[in-house]
Write an enzyme that holds these catalytic residues in place. Structure first.
Site, PDB file in Angstrom:
ATOM      1  N   LYS A 135      -1.272   2.986   2.454  1.00 45.86           N
ATOM      2  CA  LYS A 135      -0.532   4.243   2.575  1.00 45.86           C
ATOM      3  C   LYS A 135       0.011   4.413   3.983  1.00 45.86           C
ATOM      4  O   LYS A 135      -0.613   4.005   4.965  1.00 45.86           O
ATOM      5  CB  LYS A 135      -1.460   5.399   2.215  1.00 45.86           C
ATOM      6  CG  LYS A 135      -0.868   6.792   2.391  1.00 45.86           C
ATOM      7  CD  LYS A 135      -1.875   7.845   2.034  1.00 45.86           C
ATOM      8  CE  LYS A 135      -1.371   9.236   2.396  1.00 45.86           C
ATOM      9  NZ  LYS A 135      -1.249   9.419   3.849  1.00 45.86           N
ATOM     10  N   LYS A 155      -2.450   0.890   9.509  1.00 40.04           N
ATOM     11  CA  LYS A 155      -2.183  -0.537   9.288  1.00 40.04           C
ATOM     12  C   LYS A 155      -1.746  -1.240  10.561  1.00 40.04           C
ATOM     13  O   LYS A 155      -2.167  -2.366  10.834  1.00 40.04           O
ATOM     14  CB  LYS A 155      -1.094  -0.719   8.224  1.00 40.04           C
ATOM     15  CG  LYS A 155      -1.489  -0.352   6.829  1.00 40.04           C
ATOM     16  CD  LYS A 155      -0.399  -0.661   5.842  1.00 40.04           C
ATOM     17  CE  LYS A 155       0.916  -0.004   6.194  1.00 40.04           C
ATOM     18  NZ  LYS A 155       0.849   1.457   6.250  1.00 40.04           N
ATOM     19  N   LYS A 175       9.715   2.289  11.725  1.00 42.89           N
ATOM     20  CA  LYS A 175       9.232   2.850  13.007  1.00 42.89           C
ATOM     21  C   LYS A 175       9.150   1.770  14.085  1.00 42.89           C
ATOM     22  O   LYS A 175       9.040   2.080  15.263  1.00 42.89           O
ATOM     23  CB  LYS A 175       7.843   3.481  12.820  1.00 42.89           C
ATOM     24  CG  LYS A 175       7.792   4.661  11.865  1.00 42.89           C
ATOM     25  CD  LYS A 175       6.509   5.459  12.029  1.00 42.89           C
ATOM     26  CE  LYS A 175       5.256   4.629  11.877  1.00 42.89           C
ATOM     27  NZ  LYS A 175       5.066   4.090  10.518  1.00 42.89           N
ATOM     28  N   ASP A 188       3.538   2.205   0.667  1.00 39.57           N
ATOM     29  CA  ASP A 188       3.269   1.720  -0.681  1.00 39.57           C
ATOM     30  C   ASP A 188       4.318   0.683  -1.070  1.00 39.57           C
ATOM     31  O   ASP A 188       5.238   0.390  -0.324  1.00 39.57           O
ATOM     32  CB  ASP A 188       3.338   2.920  -1.647  1.00 39.57           C
ATOM     33  CG  ASP A 188       2.516   2.686  -2.900  1.00 39.57           C
ATOM     34  OD1 ASP A 188       2.184   1.528  -3.165  1.00 39.57           O
ATOM     35  OD2 ASP A 188       2.239   3.674  -3.602  1.00 39.57           O
TER      36      ASP A 188
END
Length: 772
Positions: free
Chosen positions: A9, A14, A40, A127
């Protein structure tokens, strides 16, 4: 070497996990490449001391393809790690998933090879939201997938969805490494995560605590391995790196994807055992309760394409492309971005006009190979529009009504992509359609893609390659034009023609007495008649047509294409010139310099020049005298009705010498010739030099209206009839695709002689008034 994708998510941590894992692997002397797949573009920041690096998408937009270099995109981070950021579009603009696809293509083109590293780690946004972000899940990119999650419901929901995505791409080889539990400090968080792990059959490989040491490391822009190597969390990443090292050698540590159903997941995480039934908004009270498992009936039956027939009303080009007269419709598709030039300011503020899409153009090319099928990979609507245009153009050339059987267009085989195909990928459906075509007996199958297939990353080349493995000897030719992504109708037509040219056997040698015809107008109802005229002229010279490229051809004619001694151009518009240039360069072909002739004078020149080229010394005077006799007889028939009539001529193109010749031969008077503003044809100032009538350029509708009032012509010839024509004068159009040959002018003369004997205003328009 092993390739790993980290999914989870958005905002779950991550990038922090990825950077710290890469650093721990570097400590183990592993050559590591980390690719950030998030708009990003902050995945590699901790490996680079907090610095930002240029993204692949920005670089691709700003740097010409021929100037792109690998060293501009790959940067060295902590421990010798190689760092790349894919980047993405601005929020709310474009498709970030498509950006991932483009980034991977650029990296491959500039020479980045995964095989140069021990570990390649892809840090992927959120996702499995689309085919673009699913690219690292695919077999050629990810050997193993780590699921990063916390104990929140939405984080576990995302992890479960990722398992669904993996299962869609997974063959018999397991690819899930396990779960990385990034703690948030929530109540009973550990119980939920481990319950999910047990239910899906996955191990929890690391449990990362919520520790202040991460914030301290991020403040200085470093990983734990560099800033706090002795900390407990740094030790967790070292253990995870050792697991990756073992997994590189032992793929039995990987697991299959076994996602939970939505209700099962909710029961496990939320403790909810059943969902409440609700009624649709605005329905008021209902007479009965519907079970949540009860299927909802669809409003439209899912019938095969061949059974669905659309009625598209006739409309003008003006309604389709507002502001562009209908007479330009045949030429507008051949415009290139450089030809749509206005002022420098307009160039910066506007984009080239696209009329039609590359998908339709490519299918128009492949459709004309009679013994080949074309698989259309896209939604049903794209197939409808293209098939309807082809049906009307090729089956309605004689103006008759077509039957239901003809509407089915048997050579066009759609994949009929639906919403789920666009979300999860349509390759399986595409491969099944190709296989159906081959099993049905088609030996040559073209595969053409639309926009959705390109956006989600369906690789039709891969599908074609797999089909050729299963069916040795079959020709499966992919044409990934991807709708309007590649360009307009002309771009697709050219690409389709190139792929049809793949069927040409380059080893064939020329034979005397054969010619090819190239560049016939595909949507002109006049074209078959024109072909017959040219074919008869060729027969008089002792030649016959070997292949028509592209018009009603077949694979045998295409394979024997190079048997022709000479190649004749039907026209010299930009589309045909592009095809000529490609064929000439690829196959070293001989081309006749003149296109199909229009009018008596051009036809005489054409026949003499062609005879001199093919049959030096041959006397063609008898052929010319025969045609002259027929032409003069026709002129003599119509001249009594037209001699002395005054003509105002308005045109977009300057290729009107045949019209002027006809007017003069009939004894009519040319009052003026006006050339409207057009970017489609280059000016030919020599064309009307030494003529006895005025010529005006940049001729507008207002100028025409004034000349009609002042000059009082009997006939106005125009590229198009104005929607509100001036009164008291007859109008007729200059054909966009005129009849070729010696007798072209007689077609016009016949029309004018009838037109000028009729009243200017039809009787019914008087509505009972004086008709005299």
């Amino acid at each position: 070497m092993i390739q790993i994708a980290l999914y989870g998510k958005g905002g779950i941590g991550k990038s922090t996990v990825a950077a710290n894992l890469s650093a721990a692997l570097a400590v183990l002397k592993k050559r590591v490449l980390q690719v950030g797949c998030d708009p990003k573009h902050d995945s590699t920041r901790l490996l680079l001391g907090g610095a930002d690096i240029p993204t692949v998408l920005d670089y691709m937009r700003e740097t010409p393809q021929e100037a792109q270099k690998l060293e501009d995109l790959v940067f060295e981070g902590y421990g010798g790690t190689a760092c790349v950021e894919a980047g993405g579009p601005k929020p709310g603009i474009g498709c970030a998933g498509r950006g991932i696809l483009s980034s991977f293509e650029v990296l491959k083109r500039v020479g980045l090879r995964a095989s140069s590293f021990d570990v390649v780690l892809y840090d992927v946004l959120g996702d499995v939201v689309c085919g673009g972000f699913a690219v690292p899940l695919r077999k050629e990119y990810a050997d193993a997938v780590f699921l990063v999650t916390s104990g929140e419901y939405m984080a576990l929901y995302a992890a479960n969805n990722i398992l669904r995505g993996i299962r869609n791409f997974e063959d018999s080889v397991p690819r899930v490494a396990g779960i990385i539990f990034n703690r948030r400090g929530l109540f009973e968080e550990e119980e939920r995560v481990f319950a999910f792990a047990r239910a899906t059959g996955l191990p929890v490989l690391a449990s990362i605590p919520r520790d202040e040491v991460f914030s301290q490391a991020e403040k200085v822009g470093k990983t734990l391995a560099e800033a706090f190597p002795s900390s407990a969390p740094a030790g967790i990443f070292r253990e995870l790196a050792l697991y990756v090292k073992n997994m590189e050698k032992d793929r039995s540590l990987l697991h299959p994807a076994n996602p939970l159903g939505d209700i099962e997941l909710e029961a496990l995480v939320l403790g909810r055992r059943e969902r409440p039934c609700i009624k649709p908004f605005g329905t008021g009270s209902v007479s009965r309760k519907r079970s949540c498992a009860e299927p909802v009936s669809l409003s439209q039956e899912n019938r095969p394409f061949a059974e669905i027939h659309m009625e598209i009303p006739e409309t003008s080009f003006e309604k389709i492309c507002p502001g562009i007269p209908e007479a330009q419709s045949a030429e507008i598709s051949s415009r290139t971005p450089t030809e749509v030039s206005t002022s420098s300011q307009e160039k910066q503020l506007s984009r080239p006009l696209l009329c039609g899409c590359a998908f339709s153009g490519a299918v128009t090319a492949t459709f004309q190979v009679n013994d080949a099928a074309t698989v259309l990979h896209g939604p049903r609507s794209c197939t409808y529009i293209t098939a309807d245009a082809l049906t009307r153009s090729f089956l309605l050339g004689d103006g008759r009504n077509i039957s239901d059987k003809e509407k089915q267009v048997p050579g066009l085989l759609p994949t009929d992509m639906k919403e789920e195909d666009i979300i999860f990928g349509g390759l399986e459906k595409l491969e099944n359609r190709i296989e159906e075509a081959l099993l049905a007996g088609w030996q040559t199958v073209f595969v053409v893609s639309t926009c959705p297939g390109g956006i989600i990353g369906d690789n039709i080349r891969e599908a074609a390659s797999r089909a050729k493995v299963r069916f040795p000897g079959a020709r499966v030719i992919p044409i990934p034009v991807e709708g309007v992504i590649t360009g307009d109708f002309s771009a697709g037509m050219l690409e389709g023609s190139k792929r049809v040219a793949d069927l040409i056997d380059p080893s064939v040698r020329p034979e005397k007495g054969l010619v090819n015809i190239i560049g016939e107008r595909n949507f002109s109802p006049q074209e078959e008649k024109n072909f017959c005229i040219v074919e008869k002229l060729l027969q008089r010279l002792g030649y016959r047509v070997n292949c028509r490229f592209l018009k009603e051809t077949d694979t045998l004619s295409l394979r024997s294409f190079k048997k022709a001694e000479l190649n004749l151009l039907a026209c010299t518009d930009p589309d045909t010139q592009a095809i000529q240039e490609y064929l000439s360069k690829r196959f070293r072909l001989e081309f006749f310099e003149l296109p199909f002739p229009v009018g008596f004078r051009e036809s005489s020149i054409w026949v003499k020049a062609l005879a001199a080229r093919l049959l030096p010394g041959k006397d063609v005077s008898s052929l010319l005298q025969e045609q002259e006799k027929v032409y003069k007889a026709g002129i003599g028939k119509y001249a009594p009705h037209l001699s002395g009539k005054r003509v105002l001529l308005v045109s977009y193109t300057e290729d009107i010498s045949w019209v002027l010749d006809t007017i003069r031969d009939l004894g009519m008077e040319i009052l003026k010739v006006g050339f409207s503003v057009s970017t489609f044809r280059k000016e030919r100032p020599d064309l009307l030099s030494n003529e006895g009538f005025p010529v005006e350029r940049n001729y507008t509708d207002e100028m025409r209206a004034k000349d009609v009032r002042d000059l009082r012509p009997d006939l106005v010839l125009s590229s198009y009839v104005p929607s509100v024509p001036e009164g008291g004068v007859h109008y007729d159009t200059i054909p966009i695709s005129p009849q070729v040959g010696f007798l072209s002018g007689l077609e016009l003369a016949k029309r004018w002689s009838t037109l000028l004997r009729l009243p200017v205003v039809e009787g019914w328009k008087y509505d009972g008034g004086d008709e005299s």
